[in-house]
Design an enzyme around this catalytic site. Sequence first.
Site, PDB file in Angstrom:
ATOM      1  N   VAL A  99     -17.693  15.256  -9.464  1.00  8.47           N
ATOM      2  CA  VAL A  99     -18.222  14.839 -10.771  1.00  8.47           C
ATOM      3  C   VAL A  99     -17.870  13.388 -11.097  1.00  8.47           C
ATOM      4  O   VAL A  99     -17.967  12.960 -12.249  1.00  8.47           O
ATOM      5  CB  VAL A  99     -17.714  15.778 -11.890  1.00  8.47           C
ATOM      6  CG1 VAL A  99     -18.299  17.170 -11.719  1.00  8.47           C
ATOM      7  CG2 VAL A  99     -16.190  15.825 -11.924  1.00  8.47           C
ATOM      8  N   HIS A 133     -43.080  -6.611  14.347  1.00 10.48           N
ATOM      9  CA  HIS A 133     -43.869  -5.384  14.489  1.00 10.48           C
ATOM     10  C   HIS A 133     -43.547  -4.732  15.832  1.00 10.48           C
ATOM     11  O   HIS A 133     -43.448  -5.424  16.851  1.00 10.48           O
ATOM     12  CB  HIS A 133     -45.363  -5.714  14.432  1.00 10.48           C
ATOM     13  CG  HIS A 133     -46.255  -4.538  14.698  1.00 10.48           C
ATOM     14  ND1 HIS A 133     -46.479  -3.553  13.759  1.00 10.48           N
ATOM     15  CD2 HIS A 133     -46.959  -4.186  15.809  1.00 10.48           C
ATOM     16  CE1 HIS A 133     -47.291  -2.650  14.276  1.00 10.48           C
ATOM     17  NE2 HIS A 133     -47.598  -3.008  15.514  1.00 10.48           N
ATOM     18  N   ARG A 160     -15.533   9.551 -10.004  1.00 12.86           N
ATOM     19  CA  ARG A 160     -14.219   9.016  -9.667  1.00 12.86           C
ATOM     20  C   ARG A 160     -13.664   8.261 -10.878  1.00 12.86           C
ATOM     21  O   ARG A 160     -14.423   7.681 -11.665  1.00 12.86           O
ATOM     22  CB  ARG A 160     -14.295   8.085  -8.448  1.00 12.86           C
ATOM     23  CG  ARG A 160     -14.731   8.806  -7.181  1.00 12.86           C
ATOM     24  CD  ARG A 160     -14.662   7.904  -5.960  1.00 12.86           C
ATOM     25  NE  ARG A 160     -13.320   7.457  -5.661  1.00 12.86           N
ATOM     26  CZ  ARG A 160     -12.438   8.146  -4.940  1.00 12.86           C
ATOM     27  NH1 ARG A 160     -12.760   9.339  -4.461  1.00 12.86           N
ATOM     28  NH2 ARG A 160     -11.239   7.677  -4.701  1.00 12.86           N
ATOM     29  N   GLU A 171       0.851  -1.194   0.000  1.00 11.45           N
ATOM     30  CA  GLU A 171       0.000   0.000   0.000  1.00 11.45           C
ATOM     31  C   GLU A 171       0.883   1.240   0.000  1.00 11.45           C
ATOM     32  O   GLU A 171       1.793   1.363   0.831  1.00 11.45           O
ATOM     33  CB  GLU A 171      -0.917   0.008   1.223  1.00 11.45           C
ATOM     34  CG  GLU A 171      -1.668   1.300   1.455  1.00 11.45           C
ATOM     35  CD  GLU A 171      -2.521   1.747   0.278  1.00 11.45           C
ATOM     36  OE1 GLU A 171      -2.455   2.934  -0.075  1.00 11.45           O
ATOM     37  OE2 GLU A 171      -3.247   0.896  -0.300  1.00 11.45           O
ATOM     38  N   GLY A 172       0.609   2.149  -0.931  1.00  8.86           N
ATOM     39  CA  GLY A 172       1.428   3.345  -1.052  1.00  8.86           C
ATOM     40  C   GLY A 172       1.104   4.428  -0.048  1.00  8.86           C
ATOM     41  O   GLY A 172       1.935   5.307   0.203  1.00  8.86           O
ATOM     42  N   GLY A 185     -21.843  18.959  -9.260  1.00 10.59           N
ATOM     43  CA  GLY A 185     -22.217  17.557  -9.420  1.00 10.59           C
ATOM     44  C   GLY A 185     -23.237  17.135  -8.380  1.00 10.59           C
ATOM     45  O   GLY A 185     -22.979  17.227  -7.177  1.00 10.59           O
ATOM     46  N   THR A 189      -9.041   4.594   0.316  1.00 10.58           N
ATOM     47  CA  THR A 189      -9.942   5.742   0.317  1.00 10.58           C
ATOM     48  C   THR A 189     -11.105   5.540   1.275  1.00 10.58           C
ATOM     49  O   THR A 189     -11.466   6.431   2.051  1.00 10.58           O
ATOM     50  CB  THR A 189     -10.479   6.002  -1.111  1.00 10.58           C
ATOM     51  OG1 THR A 189      -9.398   6.393  -1.943  1.00 10.58           O
ATOM     52  CG2 THR A 189     -11.538   7.087  -1.107  1.00 10.58           C
ATOM     53  N   TYR A 227     -24.235  11.111  -5.772  1.00 12.12           N
ATOM     54  CA  TYR A 227     -24.402  10.770  -4.358  1.00 12.12           C
ATOM     55  C   TYR A 227     -23.355  11.413  -3.465  1.00 12.12           C
ATOM     56  O   TYR A 227     -23.661  11.842  -2.338  1.00 12.12           O
ATOM     57  CB  TYR A 227     -24.447   9.245  -4.175  1.00 12.12           C
ATOM     58  CG  TYR A 227     -23.133   8.530  -4.325  1.00 12.12           C
ATOM     59  CD1 TYR A 227     -22.352   8.236  -3.217  1.00 12.12           C
ATOM     60  CD2 TYR A 227     -22.661   8.127  -5.572  1.00 12.12           C
ATOM     61  CE1 TYR A 227     -21.145   7.571  -3.340  1.00 12.12           C
ATOM     62  CE2 TYR A 227     -21.463   7.461  -5.707  1.00 12.12           C
ATOM     63  CZ  TYR A 227     -20.699   7.188  -4.595  1.00 12.12           C
ATOM     64  OH  TYR A 227     -19.496   6.536  -4.731  1.00 12.12           O
ATOM     65  N   ALA A 237       4.163   0.298  -5.567  1.00 14.78           N
ATOM     66  CA  ALA A 237       4.500  -0.874  -6.373  1.00 14.78           C
ATOM     67  C   ALA A 237       4.540  -0.505  -7.860  1.00 14.78           C
ATOM     68  O   ALA A 237       3.674   0.208  -8.355  1.00 14.78           O
ATOM     69  CB  ALA A 237       3.475  -1.973  -6.143  1.00 14.78           C
TER      70      ALA A 237
END
Length: 462
Positions: free
Chosen positions: A268, A441, A270, A35-36, A182, A42, A185, A118
């Site tokens: 807007v 219920h 990814r 992992e960089g 944008g 994210t 979501y 990597a």
Amino acid sequence: MEDVTCKVLVIGAGPGGYVAAIRAGQLGLDTVIVEGECLGGTCLNVGCIPSKAIIHAADEFEKAAYFAGESAIGVKAGKPEIDFAKTLAWKDGIVKRLTTGVGGLLKKNKVRAITGWATFVDGKTVDVKENGSTHRIRAENIIIATGSVPVELPFLAFSGDVISSTEALALATPPKSMAVVGAGYIGLELGIAYAKLGTKVTVVEAMDKILPLYDKELTRPVEKTLKRLGVEVLLGAKAKGQSKKGLDIETADGKAETVKAEKILVTVGRAPKTEGWGRDKLVLDMDGKFLRVDDKCRTTMSGVYAIGDVTGEPMLAHRAMAQGEMVAEIIAGHNRRWDKRAIPAVCFTDPEIVSVGLSPEEAKSSGYDVKTQNFPFSANGRAMSMEAEEGFIRVVARADNKLVLGVQAAGKGVSELSTAFGLAIEMGATLDDIAGTIHAHPTLGEAFHEASLRTLGHALHI
């Protein structure tokens, strides 16, 4: 240079990558993950988790403000204040706990984690630079899980007051005004949260509707919330660039205007991270801008797999996780393949939106003769008692054999019902299966039962 050999090499420690590595370790495969930046990618660091923390804080602040006035349920409180620095510290604490947990799980399952960037040498070899030294890793199988990055507009580069969702989750204080470019979501989740915290929010969307991936029936409750919060939504409008006063736009009728804004949040979309890790050293077919994979997540190179956002839509963390788990099991010799029909898509707006499977229009365009009905939360006792009557649950089924093809919902907390919706489709449930299942219920889930009964033609409570 240190030479490392392993059975499985995972590039990228986001949700897909770390799940793939953990599962491979559980299966006894010699595994290395690279992992960089930060474990969790994210999602855990600057996406899913911190955004939901900010959204929750905003919801609680709005609730406190409501109780400072004349609430319908008789609860009264003083005017609320928010210590946003403390909010951010709380959010960061959650992130730290989760990322530390990922590191512990990798270690527990004997996965070696290397921090560095990597770069492919060939289809079996990768170089990784870590603290000035280089590791040359040779692996029988490589899983590419490089994820995605926010799309940057050339005339609105991320800098200063032009921010992506990453910076929006780390603002020192809620700005007085914000323009959101944008109405997908991400933009609406964060825009609604900041509006609840007191920011004057303006949404600029080039298309003629908000949340373009969802149908009008699902987005209508969100439109009501935007109006209630005073969020101005400019549809058919195009962002043109930043000016001293805010965001320059072209309105739907072709006029030039400026939206006053302290911050301009660009959401807007990814883009898959397909560059920077030596793709040019490999012979990989592309599906547009994504890596092309088959139903086992295999690329066109033997022993090289790809999972998650880098392989296309839907770009969802839980899709990446499921693919990562599957690929680890395939490498271990299990017979698995990928089927995306039961992946829930959740929009954490107010109210929330969930969609699993096919919408009515999608089902019809696929050639099905469908039956579909919804059940409103305004007729659900639990929703009434929670002041959450806005929204509904909708079921889409084949007309001939009543097989459930899709379930959609809009309403408070419906994200927690997404598992039930997905399970119904995964298990091949019919309307009769759902109608014959006793739902507790009073719960919001009863609306799923009633929607199915209504589609069959005999709803009980409407």
